[in-house]
Design a protein around this motif. Structure first.
Motif, PDB file in Angstrom:
ATOM      1  N   LEU A 152       0.844  -1.194   0.000  1.00 60.13           N
ATOM      2  CA  LEU A 152       0.000   0.000   0.000  1.00 60.13           C
ATOM      3  C   LEU A 152       0.880   1.244   0.000  1.00 60.13           C
ATOM      4  O   LEU A 152       1.672   1.452   0.920  1.00 60.13           O
ATOM      5  CB  LEU A 152      -0.918  -0.008   1.220  1.00 60.13           C
ATOM      6  N   THR A 153       0.752   2.047  -1.061  1.00 56.95           N
ATOM      7  CA  THR A 153       1.585   3.240  -1.202  1.00 56.95           C
ATOM      8  C   THR A 153       0.739   4.471  -1.497  1.00 56.95           C
ATOM      9  O   THR A 153      -0.385   4.359  -1.974  1.00 56.95           O
ATOM     10  CB  THR A 153       2.623   3.079  -2.335  1.00 56.95           C
ATOM     11  N   VAL A 154       1.308   5.623  -1.201  1.00 60.01           N
ATOM     12  CA  VAL A 154       0.724   6.903  -1.600  1.00 60.01           C
ATOM     13  C   VAL A 154       1.842   7.736  -2.204  1.00 60.01           C
ATOM     14  O   VAL A 154       2.912   7.863  -1.617  1.00 60.01           O
ATOM     15  CB  VAL A 154       0.044   7.642  -0.425  1.00 60.01           C
ATOM     16  N   GLY A 155       1.602   8.226  -3.404  1.00 60.85           N
ATOM     17  CA  GLY A 155       2.625   9.019  -4.083  1.00 60.85           C
ATOM     18  C   GLY A 155       3.925   8.257  -4.281  1.00 60.85           C
ATOM     19  O   GLY A 155       4.997   8.849  -4.284  1.00 60.85           O
ATOM     20  N   GLY A 156       3.853   6.936  -4.420  1.00 55.69           N
ATOM     21  CA  GLY A 156       5.041   6.121  -4.624  1.00 55.69           C
ATOM     22  C   GLY A 156       5.777   5.752  -3.339  1.00 55.69           C
ATOM     23  O   GLY A 156       6.770   5.040  -3.383  1.00 55.69           O
ATOM     24  N   SER A 157       5.313   6.217  -2.201  1.00 56.85           N
ATOM     25  CA  SER A 157       5.943   5.909  -0.919  1.00 56.85           C
ATOM     26  C   SER A 157       5.058   4.966  -0.127  1.00 56.85           C
ATOM     27  O   SER A 157       3.839   5.149  -0.090  1.00 56.85           O
ATOM     28  CB  SER A 157       6.155   7.201  -0.122  1.00 56.85           C
ATOM     29  N   PRO A 158       5.647   3.972   0.545  1.00 54.95           N
ATOM     30  CA  PRO A 158       4.835   3.108   1.409  1.00 54.95           C
ATOM     31  C   PRO A 158       4.160   3.931   2.500  1.00 54.95           C
ATOM     32  O   PRO A 158       4.707   4.934   2.952  1.00 54.95           O
ATOM     33  CB  PRO A 158       5.851   2.152   2.028  1.00 54.95           C
ATOM     34  N   VAL A 159       2.968   3.523   2.911  1.00 52.53           N
ATOM     35  CA  VAL A 159       2.302   4.229   4.009  1.00 52.53           C
ATOM     36  C   VAL A 159       2.903   3.780   5.337  1.00 52.53           C
ATOM     37  O   VAL A 159       3.402   2.664   5.472  1.00 52.53           O
ATOM     38  CB  VAL A 159       0.769   4.032   4.021  1.00 52.53           C
ATOM     39  N   LEU A 160       2.857   4.670   6.319  1.00 56.98           N
ATOM     40  CA  LEU A 160       3.315   4.378   7.669  1.00 56.98           C
ATOM     41  C   LEU A 160       2.305   3.471   8.350  1.00 56.98           C
ATOM     42  O   LEU A 160       1.096   3.695   8.243  1.00 56.98           O
ATOM     43  CB  LEU A 160       3.459   5.678   8.461  1.00 56.98           C
ATOM     44  N   LEU A 161       2.795   2.445   9.038  1.00 60.52           N
ATOM     45  CA  LEU A 161       1.941   1.534   9.786  1.00 60.52           C
ATOM     46  C   LEU A 161       2.205   1.706  11.272  1.00 60.52           C
ATOM     47  O   LEU A 161       3.306   2.107  11.674  1.00 60.52           O
ATOM     48  CB  LEU A 161       2.230   0.082   9.382  1.00 60.52           C
ATOM     49  N   ASP A 162       1.218   1.363  12.091  1.00 62.66           N
ATOM     50  CA  ASP A 162       1.420   1.523  13.537  1.00 62.66           C
ATOM     51  C   ASP A 162       2.445   0.541  14.101  1.00 62.66           C
ATOM     52  O   ASP A 162       2.889   0.691  15.228  1.00 62.66           O
ATOM     53  CB  ASP A 162       0.096   1.453  14.303  1.00 62.66           C
ATOM     54  N   SER A 163       2.886  -0.416  13.293  1.00 60.67           N
ATOM     55  CA  SER A 163       3.916  -1.370  13.718  1.00 60.67           C
ATOM     56  C   SER A 163       5.323  -0.942  13.290  1.00 60.67           C
ATOM     57  O   SER A 163       6.300  -1.617  13.633  1.00 60.67           O
ATOM     58  CB  SER A 163       3.613  -2.747  13.138  1.00 60.67           C
ATOM     59  N   ASP A 164       5.448   0.145  12.556  1.00 61.24           N
ATOM     60  CA  ASP A 164       6.765   0.579  12.083  1.00 61.24           C
ATOM     61  C   ASP A 164       7.660   1.031  13.233  1.00 61.24           C
ATOM     62  O   ASP A 164       7.178   1.550  14.238  1.00 61.24           O
ATOM     63  CB  ASP A 164       6.633   1.699  11.042  1.00 61.24           C
ATOM     64  N   ALA A 165       8.962   0.828  13.054  1.00 63.55           N
ATOM     65  CA  ALA A 165       9.950   1.229  14.058  1.00 63.55           C
ATOM     66  C   ALA A 165      10.293   2.702  13.857  1.00 63.55           C
ATOM     67  O   ALA A 165      10.929   3.085  12.878  1.00 63.55           O
ATOM     68  CB  ALA A 165      11.200   0.369  13.936  1.00 63.55           C
ATOM     69  N   VAL A 166       9.829   3.523  14.790  1.00 62.74           N
ATOM     70  CA  VAL A 166      10.015   4.978  14.723  1.00 62.74           C
ATOM     71  C   VAL A 166      10.723   5.416  16.006  1.00 62.74           C
ATOM     72  O   VAL A 166      10.418   4.917  17.085  1.00 62.74           O
ATOM     73  CB  VAL A 166       8.642   5.684  14.597  1.00 62.74           C
ATOM     74  N   ASN A 167      11.672   6.338  15.878  1.00 58.30           N
ATOM     75  CA  ASN A 167      12.422   6.827  17.038  1.00 58.30           C
ATOM     76  C   ASN A 167      12.369   8.342  17.107  1.00 58.30           C
ATOM     77  O   ASN A 167      12.422   9.020  16.082  1.00 58.30           O
ATOM     78  CB  ASN A 167      13.889   6.403  16.948  1.00 58.30           C
ATOM     79  N   SER A 168      12.301   8.856  18.331  1.00 61.77           N
ATOM     80  CA  SER A 168      12.439  10.293  18.545  1.00 61.77           C
ATOM     81  C   SER A 168      13.900  10.564  18.893  1.00 61.77           C
ATOM     82  O   SER A 168      14.590   9.701  19.445  1.00 61.77           O
ATOM     83  CB  SER A 168      11.521  10.768  19.674  1.00 61.77           C
TER      84      SER A 168
END
Length: 116
Positions: A78-94
């Motif tokens: 699932l992509t938008v504008g050629g980029s994968p969409v962010l999922l709530d399971s993605d590894a994100v860091n502040s």
């Protein structure tokens, strides 16, 4: 079994120090859940303050989280504008200026659309 939830601009990121970062989808995003546009993975990483972050170093000096890194790849199909969409399971860091990196919690902002 449902997969991870797609993150929309009604969602946000929370650092481990209670700071919150709003998410904003580019105007070109056409995929929406309800009336909220999906967040492309490419629009998450970079400078953006975490409001109300309370991180302090050992001397009591505040160093709020001020940017975000993403170490996963988003949705596989699932992509938008050629980029994968962010999922709530993605590894994100502040990240703050100590420098230190902390895991952030992804709040999807919706509960209807899932992806893998």
């Amino acid at each position: 079994m449902a997969g991870p939830l797609v993150v929309v601009d009604a969602g946000d990121l929370t650092c481990t120090h209670t700071g919150k970062r709003s998410l904003t989808a580019p105007d070109t995003v056409k995929l929406t859940v309800g009336s909220s546009p999906a967040i492309p993975l490419t629009s998450v990483a970079g400078d953006a303050a975490y409001a109300d972050c309370i991180f302090k170093d050992t001397n009591g000096v505040g160093h709020p989280c001020k940017s975000t890194t993403v170490t996963s790849k988003g949705a596989k199909k699932l992509t938008v504008g050629g980029s994968p969409v962010l999922l709530d399971s993605d590894a994100v860091n502040s990240v703050n200026d100590v420098p230190a990196t902390f895991p952030a919690t992804v709040h999807p902002g919706q509960s209807k659309l899932s992806a893998s």
